[in-house]
Motif scaffolding. Sequence first.
Motif, mmCIF file in Angstrom:
data_model
loop_
_atom_site.group_PDB
_atom_site.id
_atom_site.type_symbol
_atom_site.label_atom_id
_atom_site.label_comp_id
_atom_site.label_asym_id
_atom_site.label_seq_id
_atom_site.Cartn_x
_atom_site.Cartn_y
_atom_site.Cartn_z
ATOM 1 N N PHE A 7 0.866 -1.181 0.000
ATOM 2 C CA PHE A 7 0.000 0.000 0.000
ATOM 3 C C PHE A 7 0.899 1.226 0.000
ATOM 4 C CE2 PHE A 7 -2.672 -3.267 2.006
ATOM 5 C CZ PHE A 7 -3.731 -3.233 1.127
ATOM 6 N N ILE A 8 0.603 2.149 -0.885
ATOM 7 C CA ILE A 8 1.416 3.364 -1.001
ATOM 8 C C ILE A 8 0.509 4.587 -1.010
ATOM 9 C CG2 ILE A 8 3.447 2.377 -2.134
ATOM 10 C CD1 ILE A 8 2.223 3.041 -4.810
ATOM 11 N N ALA A 43 -1.258 12.364 4.772
ATOM 12 C CA ALA A 43 0.053 11.773 4.476
ATOM 13 C C ALA A 43 0.911 11.615 5.737
ATOM 14 C CB ALA A 43 0.792 12.612 3.440
ATOM 15 N N ASN A 44 0.766 12.511 6.703
ATOM 16 C CA ASN A 44 1.545 12.430 7.946
ATOM 17 C C ASN A 44 1.108 11.271 8.838
ATOM 18 O OD1 ASN A 44 2.966 14.733 7.189
ATOM 19 N ND2 ASN A 44 1.446 16.084 8.138
ATOM 20 N N ASN A 45 -0.084 10.733 8.592
ATOM 21 C CA ASN A 45 -0.610 9.652 9.431
ATOM 22 C C ASN A 45 -0.445 8.268 8.795
ATOM 23 O OD1 ASN A 45 -1.392 11.682 11.159
ATOM 24 N ND2 ASN A 45 -3.510 11.716 10.447
ATOM 25 N N TRP A 46 0.335 8.189 7.760
ATOM 26 C CA TRP A 46 0.559 6.897 7.093
ATOM 27 C C TRP A 46 1.919 6.336 7.480
ATOM 28 C CZ3 TRP A 46 -1.481 2.796 5.306
ATOM 29 C CH2 TRP A 46 -0.772 1.935 4.476
ATOM 30 N N ASP A 47 1.946 5.096 7.965
ATOM 31 C CA ASP A 47 3.182 4.408 8.330
ATOM 32 C C ASP A 47 3.478 3.391 7.222
ATOM 33 O OD1 ASP A 47 5.225 2.840 9.356
ATOM 34 O OD2 ASP A 47 4.390 2.785 11.397
ATOM 35 N N SER A 48 4.391 3.759 6.324
ATOM 36 C CA SER A 48 4.664 2.907 5.161
ATOM 37 C C SER A 48 5.360 1.602 5.542
ATOM 38 C CB SER A 48 5.487 3.659 4.117
ATOM 39 O OG SER A 48 6.713 4.061 4.659
ATOM 40 N N LYS A 49 6.155 1.609 6.607
ATOM 41 C CA LYS A 49 6.839 0.379 7.025
ATOM 42 C C LYS A 49 5.858 -0.626 7.613
ATOM 43 C CE LYS A 49 11.429 2.154 7.553
ATOM 44 N NZ LYS A 49 12.346 2.911 8.343
ATOM 45 N N GLN A 50 4.974 -0.170 8.455
ATOM 46 C CA GLN A 50 3.980 -1.053 9.083
ATOM 47 C C GLN A 50 2.768 -1.274 8.184
ATOM 48 O OE1 GLN A 50 4.357 -2.612 12.143
ATOM 49 N NE2 GLN A 50 6.442 -1.835 11.990
ATOM 50 N N GLN A 51 2.624 -0.443 7.156
ATOM 51 C CA GLN A 51 1.501 -0.525 6.222
ATOM 52 C C GLN A 51 0.162 -0.307 6.928
ATOM 53 O OE1 GLN A 51 1.688 -1.706 2.382
ATOM 54 N NE2 GLN A 51 3.166 -0.202 3.073
ATOM 55 N N VAL A 52 0.144 0.681 7.837
ATOM 56 C CA VAL A 52 -1.076 1.017 8.572
ATOM 57 C C VAL A 52 -1.215 2.524 8.705
ATOM 58 C CG1 VAL A 52 -1.203 -1.123 9.922
ATOM 59 C CG2 VAL A 52 0.070 0.827 10.827
ATOM 60 N N VAL A 53 -2.451 2.927 8.976
ATOM 61 C CA VAL A 53 -2.735 4.325 9.288
ATOM 62 C C VAL A 53 -2.576 4.451 10.803
ATOM 63 C CG1 VAL A 53 -4.440 6.174 9.188
ATOM 64 C CG2 VAL A 53 -4.357 4.456 7.375
ATOM 65 N N LYS A 54 -1.851 5.488 11.237
ATOM 66 C CA LYS A 54 -1.585 5.658 12.669
ATOM 67 C C LYS A 54 -2.333 6.875 13.215
ATOM 68 C CE LYS A 54 2.579 8.174 11.521
ATOM 69 N NZ LYS A 54 3.989 8.298 11.503
ATOM 70 N N PRO A 55 -2.449 6.962 14.530
ATOM 71 C CA PRO A 55 -3.097 8.134 15.142
ATOM 72 C C PRO A 55 -2.361 9.407 14.747
ATOM 73 C CG PRO A 55 -2.729 6.403 16.775
ATOM 74 C CD PRO A 55 -2.021 5.982 15.510
ATOM 75 N N PRO A 56 -2.979 10.504 14.638
ATOM 76 C CA PRO A 56 -4.330 10.863 15.077
ATOM 77 C C PRO A 56 -5.390 10.773 13.981
ATOM 78 C CG PRO A 56 -3.119 12.859 14.610
ATOM 79 C CD PRO A 56 -2.198 11.705 14.317
ATOM 80 N N GLU A 57 -5.195 9.964 12.950
ATOM 81 C CA GLU A 57 -6.184 9.827 11.868
ATOM 82 C C GLU A 57 -7.524 9.386 12.467
ATOM 83 O OE1 GLU A 57 -7.403 10.306 8.042
ATOM 84 O OE2 GLU A 57 -5.324 10.576 8.635
ATOM 85 N N LEU A 67 -7.982 -2.054 4.456
ATOM 86 C CA LEU A 67 -6.718 -2.463 3.825
ATOM 87 C C LEU A 67 -6.447 -3.947 4.080
ATOM 88 C CD1 LEU A 67 -4.432 0.619 4.596
ATOM 89 C CD2 LEU A 67 -5.745 0.139 2.517
ATOM 90 N N SER A 68 -6.745 -4.392 5.282
ATOM 91 C CA SER A 68 -6.567 -5.806 5.621
ATOM 92 C C SER A 68 -7.496 -6.677 4.775
ATOM 93 C CB SER A 68 -6.847 -6.015 7.108
ATOM 94 O OG SER A 68 -6.744 -7.372 7.435
ATOM 95 N N LEU A 69 -8.721 -6.229 4.567
ATOM 96 C CA LEU A 69 -9.680 -6.957 3.745
ATOM 97 C C LEU A 69 -9.215 -7.029 2.291
ATOM 98 C CD1 LEU A 69 -12.439 -8.361 3.594
ATOM 99 C CD2 LEU A 69 -13.446 -6.109 3.166
ATOM 100 N N ILE A 70 -8.704 -5.919 1.775
ATOM 101 C CA ILE A 70 -8.187 -5.891 0.401
ATOM 102 C C ILE A 70 -7.051 -6.902 0.252
ATOM 103 C CG2 ILE A 70 -6.872 -4.490 -1.265
ATOM 104 C CD1 ILE A 70 -8.551 -2.059 -0.248
ATOM 105 N N LYS A 71 -6.134 -6.904 1.211
ATOM 106 C CA LYS A 71 -4.988 -7.820 1.164
ATOM 107 C C LYS A 71 -5.456 -9.274 1.212
ATOM 108 C CE LYS A 71 -0.353 -8.132 2.969
ATOM 109 N NZ LYS A 71 0.654 -7.509 3.823
ATOM 110 N N THR A 72 -6.436 -9.559 2.067
ATOM 111 C CA THR A 72 -6.966 -10.920 2.186
ATOM 112 C C THR A 72 -7.622 -11.366 0.877
ATOM 113 O OG1 THR A 72 -7.326 -10.622 4.548
ATOM 114 C CG2 THR A 72 -8.573 -12.388 3.495
ATOM 115 N N LYS A 73 -8.412 -10.491 0.260
ATOM 116 C CA LYS A 73 -9.086 -10.828 -1.000
ATOM 117 C C LYS A 73 -8.076 -11.069 -2.122
ATOM 118 C CE LYS A 73 -13.621 -8.639 -0.541
ATOM 119 N NZ LYS A 73 -14.487 -7.586 -1.113
#
Length: 189
Positions: A7-8, A43-57, A67-73
């Motif tokens: 995810f980018i 953009a400041n709330n995206w963790d590209s290494k962990q591939q997750v959205v982080k707080p305070p989003e 995103l997890s559902l997309i990856k699973t599908k």
Amino acid sequence: MKINILFIINKQKKNAKGVCALMCRLTHNKVRKTFSTGQFVNANNWDSKQQVVKPPEPDRKEINQQLSLIKTKINRAFLLLQVKDEAFTVDDIFSLYKGVKTAKEYNVIEYFERYLKRIKTLVGVEIKQVTYEKFEYVKNDIKAFVKWKFKTKDYPLKKLDMNFLSELDYYYKVGHKTQLKQVTINKKI
């Protein structure tokens, strides 16, 4: 065979609220397919290494679940294609992920061999062994032609056109192991 799902964040594509689109990049056999996830984040709330959205989003849990559902599908689509034990592309993975049923696309030699299996059952019923053998010779000629002209083992059936046939005609005249008369070439084609 493996697939890489990444995810980018696309900082060039911001919506009216000033948040960026999250894209998904599939890579299979060194071929990439990038598409939008439909999710937008700061953009400041995206963790590209962990591939997750982080707080305070504010919607981070819902976005991360999506995103997890997309990856699973995507992984499920990849697994289903592997089980079929047929060659597939990154576009096939994407199509299956989106729920689009893909019809098997045959190649010329592959389809010719299927045809030969079918008519072999007609030997002694509707055709003679000699006739079947002529079909085998033509298949071998087509195989040699595809290797000579396209430098590959097979050629997509959907690309078969008049140019293919005129090139085959030329091959029979100059590239074939024996020079054939036009009447024989016409019969083979």
